[in-house]
Each structure stands twice: as C-alpha cells, then as structure tokens.
Design an enzyme around this catalytic site. Structure first.
Site, PDB file in Angstrom:
ATOM      1  N   GLY A 298       0.808  -1.216   0.000  1.00 46.74           N
ATOM      2  CA  GLY A 298       0.000   0.000   0.000  1.00 46.74           C
ATOM      3  C   GLY A 298       0.839   1.263   0.000  1.00 46.74           C
ATOM      4  O   GLY A 298       1.924   1.338  -0.592  1.00 46.74           O
ATOM      5  N   SER A 299       0.350   2.275   0.709  1.00 43.82           N
ATOM      6  CA  SER A 299       0.945   3.622   0.646  1.00 43.82           C
ATOM      7  C   SER A 299       2.342   3.712   1.250  1.00 43.82           C
ATOM      8  O   SER A 299       3.004   4.750   1.093  1.00 43.82           O
ATOM      9  CB  SER A 299       0.021   4.619   1.356  1.00 43.82           C
ATOM     10  OG  SER A 299      -1.229   4.688   0.708  1.00 43.82           O
ATOM     11  N   THR A 300       2.816   2.668   1.909  1.00 42.54           N
ATOM     12  CA  THR A 300       4.151   2.741   2.513  1.00 42.54           C
ATOM     13  C   THR A 300       5.259   2.828   1.462  1.00 42.54           C
ATOM     14  O   THR A 300       6.396   3.174   1.800  1.00 42.54           O
ATOM     15  CB  THR A 300       4.409   1.521   3.423  1.00 42.54           C
ATOM     16  OG1 THR A 300       4.280   0.323   2.660  1.00 42.54           O
ATOM     17  CG2 THR A 300       3.451   1.504   4.592  1.00 42.54           C
ATOM     18  N   VAL A 301       4.956   2.541   0.171  1.00 44.77           N
ATOM     19  CA  VAL A 301       5.993   2.638  -0.864  1.00 44.77           C
ATOM     20  C   VAL A 301       6.016   4.008  -1.532  1.00 44.77           C
ATOM     21  O   VAL A 301       6.923   4.300  -2.326  1.00 44.77           O
ATOM     22  CB  VAL A 301       5.823   1.539  -1.940  1.00 44.77           C
ATOM     23  CG1 VAL A 301       5.875   0.158  -1.322  1.00 44.77           C
ATOM     24  CG2 VAL A 301       4.547   1.720  -2.743  1.00 44.77           C
ATOM     25  N   LYS A 302       5.047   4.852  -1.248  1.00 41.77           N
ATOM     26  CA  LYS A 302       4.992   6.158  -1.916  1.00 41.77           C
ATOM     27  C   LYS A 302       6.247   7.008  -1.694  1.00 41.77           C
ATOM     28  O   LYS A 302       6.693   7.708  -2.616  1.00 41.77           O
ATOM     29  CB  LYS A 302       3.748   6.922  -1.467  1.00 41.77           C
ATOM     30  CG  LYS A 302       2.445   6.319  -1.986  1.00 41.77           C
ATOM     31  CD  LYS A 302       1.217   7.046  -1.440  1.00 41.77           C
ATOM     32  CE  LYS A 302      -0.065   6.407  -1.963  1.00 41.77           C
ATOM     33  NZ  LYS A 302      -1.279   7.007  -1.379  1.00 41.77           N
TER      34      LYS A 302
END
Length: 576
Positions: A298-302
């Site tokens: 999810g958003s942890t790679v942004k």
C-alpha cells in the site's frame, strides 16, 4: 555241600576279543578330545574376535553422553533459552509387576492414568520410554518408590524464560533436543555441540557392570548472543497484542531495527505460543508473520517514488501536482483519493497520501527506473536472515508492466513484500540514502550500506515523512512524547482469489525516529482490523508511537523535542 562253578570254562570268556574293537574305541575317544581341543582353540584363539563381538552385542552397550545445548542470550546477556537437567523414565516391561501396589502412585507422579501406564508396560519389547524429561524432584520421588523395571536416564530439557513474547525469534527444540523453529532451528549445529560416549557392560536388568574403556566427554554447544533486546521485544509484543484485541483483528507483527548497526532489536508476532507448553499448536500460532507473510504494502511505498523522482530531477519538494478532482482514469480503471485535494506539492502528496498525485509523479518515469529503485531497496529479494520460511515477495520484471500496472505499483499494489522487507527498505531514509544490511547477531560495528538515493534527497523525503506523521498528515497518532518521528501509514485491501476482498484490509505504519538523526526504524502491521476502524494511521500508528518511545528510552537516546504531549486524537484517512 558246595557246588563249584567253573568261570574259566565260560564260552564268552574264552572267546578271543578282536583287536580292532579296542583300537576303535580309543581312537574315537582321541578324536572327541581333539574335536573339543580344536573347538576350544577356535573359540579362544582363531574365532575369538567373532565371539567377543557376539558377546558385546548382547551385553555391551555404548551409552551416549548428551552435551549441554548452548544458551540463547539477548543483547544484554539475559537468557532467552537455556537447558536444565531433566530425568526421563524408561522400563524393561517384562521386569515390571503390573500388580505392584505402588504403580498407582507412580502413575500420579507421571501425570497419566494408571491404565495408560499399564498399557505402555504391556508390550513384548525389551525397552520402552515411559515419560521423557521429567522435572528432577518428580523423578527422584519416582525413584524412591523402588519399582523393579523402572529406570531413570539423565537428559536436558529446554526452557524459555520470555515465553510468548520471543517465541517466534527463539523457536523451540523437540524432545530429542533438536531445533524445530526459529533460532533453535537456524543455528542448531552451533547450539547442539557434540555428544560424548561411554562403553559399558550391562546385565539383563540394564544395570552397568563395568566400563569397557574410558568415557569420551561431550562437547557442549556454543552460546549465541542475539541482537534482540528482550525488554523492547516484550513491550512491542504487549502493545501489538493489545492492538489486535482492541481492533478485533486476525493478527499482526512489529519489527524494530537499529538504524546504525542494522541489528534486529525486536521481531514480534501475534498470535503467538508458549514454547514451554507446546500442546495443540496451530499454524496461526507458529507462523512468523513478519517474515513469512507477503502482502501488497500500500501507501508505505509512496516515499520511494518521491525519492526517485527527486533523484531523477523530475520534481522538487515544492513542485505543484494537480490532483483534482481526486480521480484519475487510466486503462479503463479509476484511481481515486479519499478526498479531493486539488493542487498539492510533492511534500503534501506524501503528507496526504494522495494516490492521484503519486501516480502523476510515477508516470513521468520509465518502468525500469521504478523497478531498479524497488529492487535496490530490497523488494523481490529474500532478507539475509537465517530464519526458515522467510519470503522474497514479488516484484515482476519491468518489461511486463502495462501503464496501469506501473501506476498501481507506485502506491503499493501489484508488488508484494513482507513487513520485515518494508522495515529494512526504510533504512534508505534513516541512513541518508543507503540501504543497510540487517543482522540477528549482536554487533558493535555500524553497518555499511549500499547507496540507493542521494543524501540530499533522502533527507528531503525524511522531512516528508515527518509531515505525514504530523498535523494534517495521515499518521498523526504516531507522534511521540519527547521525540520527533517520521513515517508513512498504509491501508491495503487483502487479496482474495483473483481480486480483492470487499471488507478485509491490512493496516500499516512504518517510520523512524528521531527525525534529524534516526536511531531506530519501527514497522507495524495489523491484519484485518474489524472493529470499525481500518486505516493504518488509526490502527497501527499508536503501536508505533508507544514502541518508539519505549525503545529510544531503553537505548538511552536523549529527547530532541520539548517533553509535552504530541499525540493527536484523530488520524486523517489515507487513500487505499
């Protein structure tokens, strides 16, 4: 008047005896004695080795002298696993009187029904284990009953003082003292040592009559000192357990890394198990979720997309990105934000966790650039830890990416990783652009990393992470009393079949502290929260906050902020 008898006139006595008869008898006796002498010579001289071997097979035994298995210690020398003397009960069934008056008392000491004890002893075997690894006081009481046929054998029993909190790290051994899980399995050879031996002669009752040769003493196993801090491990496990219960989740994991050395300070999972009491264990309890479960992050790679775009010179932290109207059509799919934000800077794209903004940044790059950045951060590669079952996750070759896949991979869908991989990837931001190798063994040397992003741009992303964990960000509840923190929340739908479940999510928070000079990285995952709250900023961030504060205090890190309440009551919803 006496009658005289003429014995000399008897025809039997007067008949001549053949000479060959006497010679035959003498020869027969001589041959018999020669046969006996030959047999004695064969037994005593020529065949002596064979007969001695046959005698040894029946009466000589080599007794194994078990080594003391090495201890497992935490970084401060506290015991995580150790061996204590235990006695095992064995029997020669034929020698045991099943009507013995003290048999019921023996069964009580063995914690088994009398019928079960009699069943085990009702066999034609000459040897049978009755019960393994009894505590020493119980074994001595059993010996005092003096029941013929029951015998004691000294062994070692493994004990785990930290119980459930460290179970997935330490693991356990079986009754033969062989590692089955965790460190006990991964380092079984070093911990086991080398058994000794004692060659003896036993009688039919199993009693040692004499030693045949000098005993060879066992070589005890090596002690292992792990990088784990048992206090941090216990605290992280406790907070994770409470969060899973509060949010009625299926389970969760916490990973704590030392940003300087790459040491694993804590690795906790829930549900767990007590390695001292291992009856009826399930796969859910045994699974080391932080290493064996892979999922879309999810958003942890942004933040990695932002760092790569900065490195490529495509954007600056204040570059405006138009995200209105909060939706983006691509390849027949709609990419959405939770709220329509309008124009956001790159800093704000990470702070607000905008999917649309992230995709617009990512689509300026070549797929190969994204793939290389993810690969250099450790995605798609098995962590260099000795644990069995650690997964490598999934990162498909960039040549197969369609535009919509490149877009979804920019916000954490279409790529998978374990929580441990995500935690290690964040060392890139904690160590000024360097990916740091991790270790489970205690070390005093700072880890030498491999450069992924420039110092300047890694620091810029660290400031974005601080915004994301501050007022107006998606991880406000990650704030900690006395310490500055930076991190990224994430909420990802769970895959189910070929699609995604409608109401099943994983909630994450991954971050570092203190922001100016990061000492630790903490990653939290809660699986399937179902108590009305699903977002990582509300579910996982509080566990991060409490773990960070306790860990930095235990490590002696001085607060870098005024000691005043920093925790915000509400968390902003992030895009999923």
């Amino acid at each position: 008047m006496s009658r005289s008898i003429g014995y000399g006139s008897s025809p039997l006595l007067t008949s001549a005896t053949p000479v060959w008869r006497s010679k035959f008898i003498v020869a027969g006796l001589a041959l018999a004695f020669m046969g006996l002498a030959g047999r004695a010579a064969y037994v005593q001289v020529f065949g002596n080795e064979f007969f001695q071997r046959q005698g040894e097979v029946r009466f000589a035994r080599t007794l194994e002298l078990p080594p003391n298995r090495g201890r497992v210690l935490d970084r401060n020398g506290l015991i995580l696993a150790t061996s204590v003397v235990a006695q095992s009960i064995w029997a020669i069934p034929q020698d045991v009187d099943l009507k013995h008056p003290k048999l019921a008392e023996a069964a009580k000491l063995l914690d088994m029904p009398v019928a079960e004890l009699k069943r085990r002893l009702s066999t034609e075997k000459t040897f049978v284990w009755v019960k393994r690894q009894l505590d020493e006081p119980v074994a001595l009481q059993l010996k005092a009953l003096d029941i013929k046929g029951l015998h004691l054998r000294k062994e070692y029993k493994r004990q785990y003082p930290e119980g459930e909190a460290a179970a997935h790290v330490v693991g356990f051994t079986n009754v033969e003292d062989v590692g089955q899980e965790g460190v006990e399995l991964a380092f079984n050879r070093q911990l086991s040592g080398k058994p000794g031996s004692r060659r003896v002669i036993k009688d039919r009752l199993g009693r040692v009559i004499e030693d045949v040769r000098d005993a060879i003493p066992p070589s005890d196993g090596q002690d292992l000192q792990l990088s784990i801090d048992s206090k941090i491990q216990f605290f992280a496990y406790q907070k994770l357990r409470d969060a899973v219960a509060e949010h009625k989740a299926q389970g969760g994991s916490v990973v704590v890394l030392d940003a300087h050395s790459g040491e694993v300070l804590a690795l906790a999972n829930y549900p767990s198990y007590n390695p001292n009491l291992r009856r009826n264990l399930t796969g859910e309890q045994l699974r080391n979720r932080a290493l064996t479960d892979s999922f879309e992050p999810g958003s942890t790679v942004k933040p990695f997309i932002a760092a790569l775009a900065l490195d490529k010179g495509l954007v600056q932290p204040e570059t405006p990105i138009q995200t209105a109207p909060g939706r983006l059509q691509m390849g027949g799919f709609t990419i959405s934000d939770v709220h329509p934000y309008g124009v956001l800077t790159v800093n704000q794209v990470i702070q607000k966790s905008s999917n649309v903004g992230t995709v617009k940044i990512a689509m300026q790059m070549q797929p190969r650039d994204m793939w290389e950045a993810y690969a250099q951060a450790g995605f798609g590669q098995k962590p260099q830890l000795p644990f069995p079952g650690a997964v490598s996750g999934r990162l498909r070759a960039h040549k197969t990416w369609r535009p919509i896949e490149q877009a979804t991979m920019s916000y954490g869908y279409g790529v998978s990783a374990s929580l441990f991989q995500i935690a290690q990837a964040y060392t890139v931001f904690a160590r000024d652009g360097h990916m740091v190798p991790v270790t489970l063994m205690k070390t005093d040397q700072p880890a030498q990393g491999v450069r992924v992003f420039s110092d300047k741009n890694a620091l810029a992303v660290r400031k974005m992470l601080e915004l994301a964990a501050g007022p107006g960000g998606t991880g406000q509840r990650a704030q900690t009393v006395g310490y500055s923190v930076g991190g990224k929340s994430g909420t990802a739908r769970k895959q189910e079949g070929k699609g995604y479940a409608a109401k099943k999510y994983r909630s994450f928070f991954v971050g570092l502290a203190p922001v100016e000079a990061p000492r630790i990285i903490v990653a939290v995952m809660v699986d399937e929260p179902s108590n009305g709250v699903i977002y990582g900023g509300a579910v996982a961030a509080p566990v991060f906050s409490e773990t960070v504060q306790q860990t930095l205090r235990l490590l002696g890190v001085q607060p870098d902020m005024g000691v005043k309440p920093q925790i915000v009551a509400e968390a902003v919803e992030e895009s999923v």
